[in-house]
Scaffold this active site. Structure first.
Site, short mmCIF file in Angstrom:
data_model
loop_
_atom_site.label_atom_id
_atom_site.label_comp_id
_atom_site.label_asym_id
_atom_site.label_seq_id
_atom_site.Cartn_x
_atom_site.Cartn_y
_atom_site.Cartn_z
N LYS A 163 -2.18 2.71 -10.47
CA LYS A 163 -0.72 2.77 -10.53
C LYS A 163 -0.27 4.08 -11.19
O LYS A 163 -1.01 4.63 -12.02
CB LYS A 163 -0.18 1.60 -11.37
CG LYS A 163 -0.21 0.26 -10.68
CD LYS A 163 0.43 -0.81 -11.55
CE LYS A 163 0.41 -2.17 -10.88
NZ LYS A 163 1.22 -2.24 -9.64
N ARG A 210 -3.32 -11.53 -5.04
CA ARG A 210 -3.70 -12.43 -3.94
C ARG A 210 -5.22 -12.61 -3.87
O ARG A 210 -5.70 -13.65 -3.41
CB ARG A 210 -3.11 -11.89 -2.62
CG ARG A 210 -3.60 -10.53 -2.24
CD ARG A 210 -2.69 -9.84 -1.22
NE ARG A 210 -1.52 -9.22 -1.85
CZ ARG A 210 -0.58 -8.55 -1.19
NH1 ARG A 210 -0.66 -8.43 0.13
NH2 ARG A 210 0.44 -8.02 -1.83
N1 BES Z 1 1.57 -6.99 -10.29
C1 BES Z 1 1.95 -6.21 -9.18
C2 BES Z 1 3.34 -6.57 -8.67
C3 BES Z 1 4.49 -6.04 -9.49
C4 BES Z 1 4.75 -4.69 -9.57
C5 BES Z 1 5.34 -6.91 -10.11
C6 BES Z 1 5.83 -4.22 -10.31
C7 BES Z 1 6.43 -6.46 -10.82
C8 BES Z 1 6.67 -5.13 -10.93
C9 BES Z 1 0.98 -6.45 -8.02
O1 BES Z 1 -0.33 -6.66 -8.37
C10 BES Z 1 1.01 -5.21 -7.19
O2 BES Z 1 0.60 -4.19 -7.67
N2 BES Z 1 1.51 -5.33 -5.97
C11 BES Z 1 1.61 -4.23 -5.09
C12 BES Z 1 1.19 -4.70 -3.73
C13 BES Z 1 0.99 -3.61 -2.74
C14 BES Z 1 -0.20 -2.76 -3.12
C15 BES Z 1 0.80 -4.21 -1.39
C16 BES Z 1 3.06 -3.76 -5.08
O3 BES Z 1 3.97 -4.59 -5.16
O4 BES Z 1 3.27 -2.55 -5.05
MN MN Z 2 -1.42 -4.86 -8.60
#
Ligand code: BES
Ligand code: MN
Ligand code: ZN
Length: 488
Positions: free
Chosen positions: A272, A346
């Site tokens: 990230k 997931r």
């Molecule tokens: N934990 C995150 C989702 C999230 C991000 C919740 C920011 C609240 C604020 C999750 O694990 C994630 O990183 N999801 C990705 C999925 C994508 C790679 C398909 C996302 O939402 O960017």
């Molecule tokens: Mn994530």
């Protein structure tokens, strides 16, 4: 905060403070008049002079002759006053007291008549909101300010017929507080081992509870390879926490709640960006929510059987971390092509959901801070519910309305499924930009085909700005859902 129902009149109250609410378009009832006498009629005179207009959440703090703090809070117009208004007003009133030395409060808001709700619901909303406003995070503060006091107790002016409501709401408030504290703890403390320890102490604290925890070796042996793929990158070993509460006959199939317990989400190899990455300590709020709901139900000793399952894992980049392009075989046997290691929620949930079905649930619900896209879709107001069932999502949404912790449904139509098809495995772990919340739900749906299942994305509701931190949502909705189920 200890909350009790009490019909003690204002002039006999032994509390350090009094809260009372007023409408902007209604005469003061006899209780408000009695409180007004304690402050020489200032409530009436300040209202008449328009210094205090009883707008929603407007507060006025006075001091009585015998040294009590009197907080008057506005509810606006009577016919516009709804559950949200009561929540806001209670929050403002209690917040007006948290910096004072007051430690006990008598709340007379429930002496009023409500136009849009009954007293039973009102006292639940007020109880939960008051406890919420009084919560303060202290766990990792060494220097505690000595000018702050905790409000330890609140008497709610309501008759005995509502004592069950107050008990239920106080139990929910305890659950919410548990969830907020777990959410707010830093990721170097609140790791998978810590969550397992916390679950153990909860199982010990309440009657009819038991706990089992699978460690990484056991999960390896069971071939929970999807969960273990995420776990591999971290020195903090994963745990699968299973908390059971038996409040009904053993032949009654359990309600099962599964909560995403990523104790920190760096994104893994699909790292990230740095900005706000610290907020990914909240990525275990699904876990915190199901644990908090468990606390609420165990505290109430509700006549249902409940199982809470928490896959607790840290998502880190490492020489041994899983990588984009990997194909893993999940616990179900279905294969997954990893296209983004940041879609890790997931990956752990699919194995936990497969495992959950071995306990033959009558209802299976997972809660997860699953997608950033959910925040785009619904903001910080509503949790997102997805299901292939008709009744289950409606029951969840109704519970949210009942207790004012609301959710909204997104479709899980098969039309979206093709976005996660791939040539190299049974599915891929991302569905591309469009409908990111739904395609995450589609992914989970492929592991829950036999169950009465719903998925709730709480990415927008579990925490908000950095100051407030974890909100404890949607513990109230989930606890209310289970209360409604227990009455069926
Ligand atoms: N934990 C995150 C989702 C999230 C991000 C919740 C920011 C609240 C604020 C999750 O694990 C994630 O990183 N999801 C990705 C999925 C994508 C790679 C398909 C996302 O939402 O960017
Ligand atoms: Mn994530
Ligand atoms: Zn995540």
């Amino acid at each position: 905060m200890k909350i009790t129902a009490s019909l003690t009149k204002p002039n006999e109250s032994k509390s350090d403070a009094i809260i009372v609410a007023t409408y902007s378009d209604e005469k003061h009832n006899s209780i408000v008049q009695e409180i007004d006498q304690l402050v020489d009629g200032q409530i009436t005179s300040l209202s008449n002079s328009k210094d205090f207009k009883s707008g929603v959440g407007e507060t006025l703090t006075l001091f009585s002759k015998d040294g009590k703090r009197i907080v008057v809070v506005g509810l606006g117009k009577k016919d516009k006053c709804d559950l949200g208004t009561l929540q806001t007003a209670t929050n403002k009133a209690v917040k007006a007291l948290v910096k004072s030395p007051a430690e006990s409060v008598s709340n007379y808001t429930t002496s009023l008549e409500f136009h849009n709700t009954d007293n039973s619901t009102a006292c639940k909303i007020i109880t939960i909101a008051a406890s919420h406003a009084a919560y303060r995070y202290e766990a990792t503060k060494h220097f505690k300010k000595d000018d702050t006091h905790n409000i330890d107790s609140m008497d709610l002016y309501i008759d005995d017929r509502h004592s069950q409501d107050v008990l239920h709401a106080a139990a929910i408030a305890t659950g919410v507080e548990t969830t907020r504290e777990l959410g707010n703890l830093p990721p170097n403390i609140c790791n998978p081992k810590y969550l397992a320890k916390k679950a153990k102490s909860i199982a010990k604290q309440y009657d009819n509870c038991s706990l089992t925890v699978l460690n990484h070796k056991e999960m390896d042996t069971l071939k929970m390879n999807s969960l273990m793929a995420v776990a591999r990158g971290s020195r903090n070993r994963p745990k699968m926490i299973v908390l059971k509460y038996k409040g009904a006959d053993k032949n009654q199939k359990p309600h099962i709640l599964v909560g995403k317990g990523i104790t920190f989400d760096t994104g893994g190899i699909s790292l990230k960006p740095g900005a706000n990455m610290d907020e990914m300590k909240y990525d275990m709020c699904g876990a915190a929510t199901v644990i908090g709901t468990f606390v609420a139900i165990a505290e109430m000793q509700l006549p249902i059987n409940l199982i809470v399952i928490v896959p607790a894992v840290e998502n880190m980049p490492d020489g041994d971390a899983y990588r984009p392009g990997d194909v893993v075989t999940s616990y179900s046997g279905k294969t997954i092509e990893v296209l983004n290691t940041d879609a890790e929620g997931r990956m752990i949930l699919c194995d936990a959901l497969t495992y959950a079905q071995e306990f033959e649930p009558q209802v299976l619900i997972d809660l997860a801070t699953l997608t950033g896209a959910c925040v785009v879709a619904l903001g910080h107001v509503a949790s997102a519910v997805m299901s292939k069932e008709t009744q289950l999502p409606q029951d969840i949404i109704q519970a949210g309305v009942d207790i004012h912790d609301r959710a909204w449904q997104l479709p899980l139509w098969d039309d979206y499924q093709k976005q996660i098809d791939t040539s190299f495995a049974d599915m891929q772990n991302i569905g591309g930009f469009p409908a990111g919340t739904i395609t995450a739900g589609c992914f989970l749906s492929r592991f829950t085909e036999e169950a009465n299942w719903a998925h709730i994305d709480i990415a927008g509701t579990a925490w908000n700005n950095k100051k407030e931190g974890a909100t404890g949502r949607p513990v109230a909705m989930m606890a209310q859902y289970l209360i409604n189920e227990s009455l069926k």
